[in-house]
Design a protein around this motif. Structure first.
Motif, PDB file in Angstrom:
ATOM      1  N   ASN A  15      44.476  52.456  40.690  1.00 34.39           N
ATOM      2  CA  ASN A  15      45.324  52.237  39.518  1.00 34.39           C
ATOM      3  C   ASN A  15      45.806  50.788  39.461  1.00 34.39           C
ATOM      4  N   MET A  16      46.231  50.277  40.593  1.00 36.96           N
ATOM      5  CA  MET A  16      46.722  48.896  40.629  1.00 36.96           C
ATOM      6  C   MET A  16      45.577  47.891  40.685  1.00 36.96           C
ATOM      7  N   TYR A  17      44.477  48.272  41.361  1.00 32.08           N
ATOM      8  CA  TYR A  17      43.341  47.356  41.528  1.00 32.08           C
ATOM      9  C   TYR A  17      42.050  48.051  41.060  1.00 32.08           C
ATOM     10  N   PRO A  18      41.891  48.236  39.747  1.00 32.03           N
ATOM     11  CA  PRO A  18      40.777  49.038  39.227  1.00 32.03           C
ATOM     12  C   PRO A  18      39.395  48.465  39.515  1.00 32.03           C
ATOM     13  N   ALA A  19      39.286  47.164  39.767  1.00 33.00           N
ATOM     14  CA  ALA A  19      37.969  46.577  40.041  1.00 33.00           C
ATOM     15  C   ALA A  19      37.363  47.155  41.316  1.00 33.00           C
ATOM     16  N   LEU A  20      38.207  47.654  42.217  1.00 28.29           N
ATOM     17  CA  LEU A  20      37.694  48.215  43.469  1.00 28.29           C
ATOM     18  C   LEU A  20      36.787  49.416  43.221  1.00 28.29           C
ATOM     19  N   LYS A  21      36.969  50.086  42.095  1.00 27.94           N
ATOM     20  CA  LYS A  21      36.116  51.241  41.772  1.00 27.94           C
ATOM     21  C   LYS A  21      34.667  50.826  41.573  1.00 27.94           C
ATOM     22  N   ASN A  22      34.433  49.562  41.244  1.00 27.57           N
ATOM     23  CA  ASN A  22      33.076  49.077  40.977  1.00 27.57           C
ATOM     24  C   ASN A  22      32.347  48.625  42.236  1.00 27.57           C
ATOM     25  N   LEU A  23      33.055  48.583  43.358  1.00 25.46           N
ATOM     26  CA  LEU A  23      32.420  48.113  44.590  1.00 25.46           C
ATOM     27  C   LEU A  23      31.355  49.086  45.077  1.00 25.46           C
ATOM     28  N   ASN A  24      30.279  48.521  45.619  1.00 30.06           N
ATOM     29  CA  ASN A  24      29.255  49.300  46.313  1.00 30.06           C
ATOM     30  C   ASN A  24      28.986  48.601  47.638  1.00 30.06           C
ATOM     31  N   HIS A  53      40.821  41.043  36.573  1.00 33.12           N
ATOM     32  CA  HIS A  53      41.025  41.980  35.476  1.00 33.12           C
ATOM     33  C   HIS A  53      40.468  41.446  34.159  1.00 33.12           C
ATOM     34  N   LYS A  54      40.476  40.140  33.986  1.00 32.41           N
ATOM     35  CA  LYS A  54      39.841  39.550  32.808  1.00 32.41           C
ATOM     36  C   LYS A  54      38.341  39.806  32.828  1.00 32.41           C
ATOM     37  N   LEU A  55      37.733  39.701  33.992  1.00 31.83           N
ATOM     38  CA  LEU A  55      36.315  39.989  34.133  1.00 31.83           C
ATOM     39  C   LEU A  55      36.029  41.438  33.810  1.00 31.83           C
ATOM     40  N   LEU A  56      36.871  42.357  34.281  1.00 35.22           N
ATOM     41  CA  LEU A  56      36.667  43.771  34.001  1.00 35.22           C
ATOM     42  C   LEU A  56      36.666  44.046  32.507  1.00 35.22           C
ATOM     43  N   LYS A  57      37.584  43.405  31.788  1.00 33.35           N
ATOM     44  CA  LYS A  57      37.632  43.602  30.337  1.00 33.35           C
ATOM     45  C   LYS A  57      36.372  43.110  29.657  1.00 33.35           C
TER      46      LYS A  57
END
Length: 291
Positions: free
Chosen positions: A194-203, A284-288
């Motif tokens: 929730n606080m660091y959503p980019a971590l969900k994209n890690l592999n 977070h800008k990259l995620l958007k």
């Protein structure tokens, strides 16, 4: 429970130079080699008692996992201790105190007789075999090596867990500007998506190392290490022959590192807080943009 997505690191018992270069070095893919050290004297001799007996009176710098604050340098020891006393701690109880970048040739040169530089296709820099020591449960902040070397990492005495991320995954790791690590408040064992959503994209890639195992970590790979038992490892490094990587290494070592330390001395905690906020904002800008 939320977890980082990982798959196993490739594992082989033995490998030829030709196969290592073709399948792992050239494509820059990690691999664990189980039997690479089995004919070394170190495989039989290296344990905590052996190190303690040979250099117990040495006084060593110790590091912990507390983030550096204010005007501290980015990697400062927290205390000094006799190696004998530190070995006793590793053998008897958990601690977050670690030995970092212990240069064998400077500190205990006779250990060089116990290992070989593997003929595996890497041109090792033989002036810098280094050791790392840690206790049961101690962790090493996720990072990549500033010199961008190809690393062969050998573990001794007990087990350790290593999680790896390729350089392409850097954009999801909340990398701190002018540094080679990520946000120190992130726990990859219990990620807060929730606080660091980019971590969900890690592999990532995951491997457990035992005594004598050798792990190849290609240039620029992030590594997050946990000691499952008190033990130690040795890293041999081979500097990249790729012109762009070599140029980036020079920039990291001779420009970025010194700029970072100057800014810490000038700005202190204000600089650290600024960089932490910038890491989050940029990620977070990259995620958007990717959404």
């Amino acid at each position: 429970m939320q977890t980082i997505k990982t798959s196993p690191v490739a594992r082989v018992k033995n490998i030829t130079k030709e196969d290592f270069v073709k399948h792992y070095y050239k494509p820059q893919i990690p691999v664990l080699i189980e039997n690479l050290t089995h004919d070394w004297p170190a495989f039989e001799k290296w344990n905590l008692d052996y190190i303690q007996q040979r250099a117990g009176e040495q006084v060593v710098d110790l590091y912990n996992n507390e983030p550096t604050k204010g005007k501290q340098y980015s990697a400062e020891p927290v205390m000094k201790m006799k190696l004998h006393d530190y070995m006793e701690i590793l053998k008897t109880k958990p601690t977050d105190l670690r030995i970092f970048f212990y240069n064998i040739l400077d500190k205990m040169p006779d250990l060089a007789n116990d290992f070989e530089y593997p003929d595996i296709g890497l041109k090792f820099f033989k002036r810098l075999p280094v050791m790392f020591f840690g206790s049961t449960g101690s962790k090493v902040l996720p990072h990549f090596d500033m010199d961008l070397a190809d690393l062969m990492h050998f573990h001794f005495h007990g087990k350790k867990s290593v999680m790896l991320f390729s350089p392409e995954q850097t954009k999801y790791l909340y990398k701190i500007p002018y540094a080679v690590h990520n946000l120190e408040c992130i726990d990859l064992d219990n990620p807060d998506f929730n606080m660091y959503p980019a971590l969900k994209n890690l592999n990532g890639l995951q491997v457990e190392m035992k005594h004598g195992d050798a792990l190849y970590m290609p240039s620029g790979y992030w590594h997050y290490i946990k000691y499952l038992d008190g033990g130690f490892s040795m890293t041999l490094r081979a500097f990249s022959r790729r012109p762009r990587t070599f140029a980036k290494m020079l920039s990291n070592v001779f420009v970025m590192r010194h700029f970072e330390n100057v800014m810490r001395k000038l700005k202190g905690q204000q600089w650290i807080d600024y960089k932490n906020e910038l890491a989050i904002a940029k990620t977070h800008k990259l995620l958007k943009r990717e959404a």
